[in-house]
Design a protein around this motif. Sequence first.
Motif, mmCIF file in Angstrom:
data_model
loop_
_atom_site.group_PDB
_atom_site.id
_atom_site.type_symbol
_atom_site.label_atom_id
_atom_site.label_comp_id
_atom_site.label_asym_id
_atom_site.label_seq_id
_atom_site.Cartn_x
_atom_site.Cartn_y
_atom_site.Cartn_z
ATOM 1 N N GLU A 283 0.600 -0.878 -0.550
ATOM 2 C CA GLU A 283 0.130 -0.025 -0.147
ATOM 3 C C GLU A 283 0.989 1.197 -0.016
ATOM 4 N N ARG A 284 1.853 1.103 0.188
ATOM 5 C CA ARG A 284 3.055 2.765 0.016
ATOM 6 C C ARG A 284 4.216 2.791 -0.635
ATOM 7 N N ASP A 285 4.037 3.677 -1.334
ATOM 8 C CA ASP A 285 4.966 3.568 -2.671
ATOM 9 C C ASP A 285 6.412 3.776 -1.945
ATOM 10 N N TYR A 286 6.555 4.129 -0.943
ATOM 11 C CA TYR A 286 7.736 4.210 -0.961
ATOM 12 C C TYR A 286 8.460 2.776 -0.232
ATOM 13 N N LEU A 287 7.789 2.143 -0.246
ATOM 14 C CA LEU A 287 8.485 0.835 0.660
ATOM 15 C C LEU A 287 8.663 -0.056 -1.061
ATOM 16 N N GLN A 288 10.120 -0.895 -0.841
ATOM 17 C CA GLN A 288 9.837 -2.057 -1.813
ATOM 18 C C GLN A 288 10.568 -3.602 -1.069
ATOM 19 N N LEU A 289 8.973 -4.451 -0.595
ATOM 20 C CA LEU A 289 9.605 -5.358 -0.058
ATOM 21 C C LEU A 289 10.206 -6.590 -1.006
ATOM 22 N N LEU A 290 11.086 -7.412 -0.389
ATOM 23 C CA LEU A 290 11.870 -8.408 -0.809
ATOM 24 C C LEU A 290 11.309 -9.668 -0.495
ATOM 25 N N GLY A 291 11.033 -10.137 -1.470
ATOM 26 C CA GLY A 291 10.582 -11.592 -2.321
ATOM 27 C C GLY A 291 9.091 -11.923 -2.665
ATOM 28 N N PRO A 292 9.188 -12.828 -2.566
ATOM 29 C CA PRO A 292 7.380 -13.678 -2.734
ATOM 30 C C PRO A 292 6.275 -12.070 -2.140
ATOM 31 N N LYS A 293 5.579 -11.880 -3.373
ATOM 32 C CA LYS A 293 4.616 -10.835 -2.057
ATOM 33 C C LYS A 293 3.140 -11.934 -1.964
ATOM 34 N N THR A 294 3.402 -13.612 -1.520
ATOM 35 C CA THR A 294 2.290 -14.319 -1.547
ATOM 36 C C THR A 294 2.028 -15.388 -0.340
ATOM 37 N N LEU B 238 12.438 -4.696 3.574
ATOM 38 C CA LEU B 238 12.013 -3.345 3.423
ATOM 39 C C LEU B 238 12.741 -2.769 2.685
ATOM 40 N N LYS B 239 12.399 -2.095 1.292
ATOM 41 C CA LYS B 239 13.789 -0.880 1.290
ATOM 42 C C LYS B 239 12.575 -0.320 1.508
ATOM 43 N N ILE B 240 13.064 1.163 1.793
ATOM 44 C CA ILE B 240 13.231 2.764 1.886
ATOM 45 C C ILE B 240 13.379 3.459 0.395
ATOM 46 N N LYS B 241 12.571 3.473 -0.005
ATOM 47 C CA LYS B 241 13.602 3.640 -1.906
ATOM 48 C C LYS B 241 13.754 5.780 -1.333
ATOM 49 N N GLY B 242 15.194 5.711 -1.986
ATOM 50 C CA GLY B 242 15.969 6.934 -1.660
ATOM 51 C C GLY B 242 16.106 7.144 -0.257
ATOM 52 N N CYS B 243 16.102 6.406 0.619
ATOM 53 C CA CYS B 243 16.781 5.535 1.872
ATOM 54 C C CYS B 243 18.313 5.015 1.525
ATOM 55 N N GLU B 244 20.131 5.621 2.065
ATOM 56 C CA GLU B 244 20.477 4.666 2.264
ATOM 57 C C GLU B 244 21.068 4.104 3.719
ATOM 58 N N MET C 42 21.552 -8.635 7.570
ATOM 59 C CA MET C 42 20.331 -9.354 8.008
ATOM 60 C C MET C 42 21.412 -11.642 7.261
ATOM 61 N N CYS C 43 22.775 -11.125 8.329
ATOM 62 C CA CYS C 43 23.712 -11.760 7.755
ATOM 63 C C CYS C 43 23.025 -12.522 5.827
ATOM 64 N N ALA C 44 22.868 -12.056 5.553
ATOM 65 C CA ALA C 44 22.443 -13.077 4.214
ATOM 66 C C ALA C 44 23.113 -11.896 3.019
ATOM 67 N N GLN C 45 24.339 -11.549 3.011
ATOM 68 C CA GLN C 45 24.618 -9.636 2.294
ATOM 69 C C GLN C 45 24.410 -10.458 0.350
ATOM 70 N N ASP D 158 21.827 -7.974 -4.638
ATOM 71 C CA ASP D 158 21.501 -8.705 -4.824
ATOM 72 C C ASP D 158 19.640 -7.899 -5.796
ATOM 73 N N GLN D 159 19.010 -7.746 -4.798
ATOM 74 C CA GLN D 159 17.597 -7.802 -4.694
ATOM 75 C C GLN D 159 17.495 -5.976 -4.799
ATOM 76 N N MET D 160 18.150 -5.413 -3.302
ATOM 77 C CA MET D 160 17.497 -4.799 -3.115
ATOM 78 C C MET D 160 18.987 -3.439 -2.869
ATOM 79 N N ASP D 161 20.321 -4.173 -3.784
ATOM 80 C CA ASP D 161 20.906 -2.901 -3.841
ATOM 81 C C ASP D 161 21.222 -2.127 -1.901
ATOM 82 N N GLY D 162 21.611 -2.640 -1.122
ATOM 83 C CA GLY D 162 21.852 -2.562 -0.016
ATOM 84 C C GLY D 162 20.772 -2.803 1.061
#
Lengths: 404, 434
Positions: free
Chosen positions: A310-321, A331-337, A359-362, A367-371
């Motif tokens: 529901e939030r444009d500023y968030l990106q969720l890693l992995g399947p959405k099911t 979660l990645k907050i877009k624009g926040c390093e 998360m000990c899974a660099q 690869d997926q979230m670039d940070g």
Amino acid sequence: MGIAKCQGDFPVLDRLIDGQRITYLDSAATSLKPQAVIDAMSNYYSQNGVNIHRGKYYLSEEASDSFERVRYSVAQYLGAYGNEVVITKGTTESINLVAHGLNLQSDDVVVGFLDSHHAQLLPWRRFADLKLVELDSDGGINLDHYHELLELKPKVVVLTHCSNVTGNIAPIEEMAIAAKKACDAIVIVDAAQSIPHPHLRIDVSKIPVDFLAFSGHKMLGPTGVGCLYGKSERLNELRPLMLGGGMVDWVDVEGSQERKIPHRFEAGTPPIASTLGLGAALSYLSQISAEESRQHTEGLSEAIIQGAMERDYLQLLGPKTVKNRCAIGSLKIKGCEDLSDVARSLSDSYGIMCRTGHMCAQPVVDDQMDGEVLRISAYIYNTTDEIERFYLSLDELVTFLGLN
Amino acid sequence: MGGANFEEVQDEIRYAYDNTIFFKKHMDNAGLNPRDITEIGDLSRIPPTVKKDYRKGFPASVIASGYNLKSPHVMRFQSSGTEGDRLVSVVLSYDLARRQASCISVNSKFSSLWRPGLKLRTCRFAAPNCSDVECANPNSTMESRLLDDGTLVLPVYHDLLTTPERMVNMALDEIEEYDPHLLFVDPTHFAFLIRAMKKSGRFPHKKQGFCIMSGYTLCTQVARRQIKECYGEDVAFADMLGMSEMGYLGFECTEGKQHMNVEDYHLEFIKNGRPAEPGELAELVITTLGDELSPHIRYATGDMFRVSAEKCACGHPAPVVRAEGRVKNALWLRDDTVVTPRELDELIGPAEWIDMYQMNQTNDDEFSFSYLRNDAWTPQQEDELIGKFRETLKTNNITCTPTQYLPADRGGKFISCISSVAQRDEKRRQLSWV
């Protein structure tokens, strides 16, 4: 006991920090401990406190009996035999024990997975040629790639039942059968994130798994204890990682005779109190039905996915099911390093405890979230209201931190 | 169960008082002297003695003056005790032999063991803690497990079902080689050995010319069925009642009834502090007779029995009882009544589809039944059994789970019926002094 009423069993949830109650959303790192677990450990120290397997005196035998009963309980929980359960410090030690003990050569192929924890990647990389299965476009496991890698005839396949970053549940039964069919590979399962959930219980008598590792502290138990399950014929082939007292039947000036399994892998004094705490945790979890656990997990997962979508500023890693996942959201907050300020403010201003970093899974996070990511992970003592409160708090924060 | 041997009881009390530190103190603390026990009714004035008295008093306070552990004919036994309630005890070898003979005399099929001049060869297959030899060590040899009395202790792991194939074959090979007159077995252990034997394509070493005696734990009907099916009717099989503290207490006759030994013991069956009526659930309280080494006076066993008033069809006059199991293993129902391990076993019966089982009462009104099933299993049989459980235990809160593994306790015994509720003091006291 049911999940709905269990919050009262966790004394830390009564604590106020700066007058605020705690919302704990970092259970993928470690779970909170119910009073029963605390009592089991405390009771050992106040009423017993002695070493096991060392003496004939009453207290030692009492402690030994209690310790071994936990081993048997774990075995029964897994569908294993009692001598197939090694008490370790946790998942990391368990996996290292196997990686070290298999006598792998540097050109032996080991198939692992991109979304695995470092504990499931680094030991294999040290001893063998580790090949990683990629993720598909949804962030799930690319099974086509897995089958391609099986054509390399790997000696070992290391499966992660549940990713600590995506929450994705791997179809390990299907994958283990494929590994056996392709090349009779040794199959190892990292169950650290799945075993806390009764509906994800693995019955090793029904799935072709050779080794399975997990930690006590993620399943309501104490830190410092975990288990390695190994099929008896596999454990008998494994070289012990640690040598010392308790793992030998006989020592003379020229050599020694190792004890039978599983004791030959338990050199030195084990974590006695923690093991008893693990036993209490297992008893506690046994009171929750698989169906109740599934429904609760799916409810929390839905709240996590929905809040992110529901939030444009968030990106969720992995399947959405909601199906086949644990209540973990990275979660990645877009624009926040740098998410440090976000995590700190969530804690101090809202009482919400969650984690930032790789998360000990660099490999998979980069690869997926670039940070780095902000991860929330919920468990039996959490509610969907708490997930909603997290997102509302985040909305407020990103505005005031100038991130939106 | 006494009266006829009351003078012997008085002698035993006097001897224990004069010769053991523990019993003198015990009587003094109760304000009693052996002279106060003048008739059978006076016995109840002596507070029962219990296991922990003998554990605490061993050896200095419970071995009679003039004896020590190195005295001639002294045999030492150690029991891990179920659930860790351990004990070391001693008995004179000739007392043990006499008690054994008294008990076994009720069953004519075992008379071959007493042939004059026979040097009895016995093989024992039971929990490893029942003797001092290292039978759980996979590297032990036959010689290292041979006891002075001619008993060969067969190899087995503490956790029975984890015993590897190599040790199973070792045990079977040693039975063939030693060719025992008597196999003295824990029935659940031996049923496991039989299943392992069949699985590896092996056969019984012979099917006549020797006897099998079960002991150590309750002989479940599923274990009995497997033993009888394997060895047939020409091998005598009977269940022995015993305790590591004093040896043989009773034996099964040819009619399948348990007869108690009243030659060597004075027996009381106590319910609520009074002698039990026939058929009532009662605790066995034992007084040894003529035990000069370590006399036990009014020893509360923690074992439950029902005494039968009827004479046995076998014709033997020794009293008939039904052993109901340990007080600490009783299943407690919501209405505060009890289902004993024997009563539970009666419900299950010889069930051809079950190889081994364990009922576990985990809490008030919570029961968990786990079992090893075999090819004869059908869902209908399981449903029927669950129905019987629900009716008898008066609850629907029973889980029923097939499994491939049931753990023994750390001492190696496998108890088919366990109960955490029965361990509570308030429950235990309703059934026992222990």
